[in-house]
Design a protein around this motif. Structure first.
Motif: not given
Length: 107
Positions: A4, A6, A19-20, A22-24, A26-27, A59
């Motif tokens: 991604d 980000f 923020r990143d 949190s995205r990680l 989730w992934r 990731y």
């Protein structure tokens, strides 16, 4: 390996933003509880100081099927030629961190 956008925002040694992170997180949600246990322990140990290089490695591992990831986590196999360049080093670093045994608890 595709990541991604980000994850490309930060330099390798820069700490991942909230923020990143949190995205990680989730992934990193997985279908096998065993994988989730390894990943949660990783976040407990490293999330405060997680770098973008580590995030990219994690990731990349999340692109694997659950059973393939579990085989790596349990050291049933080692990462092969599927990762090259910058990702290969990051994957090996994060994999070693994921494989670290749990800390002994004080009774």
């Amino acid at each position: 390996m595709e990541t991604d956008r980000f994850l490309e925002a930060g330099a390798d040694d820069e700490v991942v933003s909230e923020r990143d992170l949190s995205r990680l997180r989730w992934r990193c949600r997985r279908g096998l509880l065993e994988n989730d246990l390894f990943i949660e322990r990783f976040f407990q140990r490293y999330e405060r100081h997680l770098t973008y290089a580590q995030a990219r490695g994690l990731y990349a591992l999340m692109a694997l099927a659950d059973n393939d990831l579990l085989d790596l986590l349990l050291a049933r196999r080692e990462p092969g030629s599927e990762w090259v360049g910058r990702d290969a080093e990051a994957v090996r670093l994060v994999l070693a961190q994921l494989r670290e045994p749990p800390s002994p608890t004080l009774a």
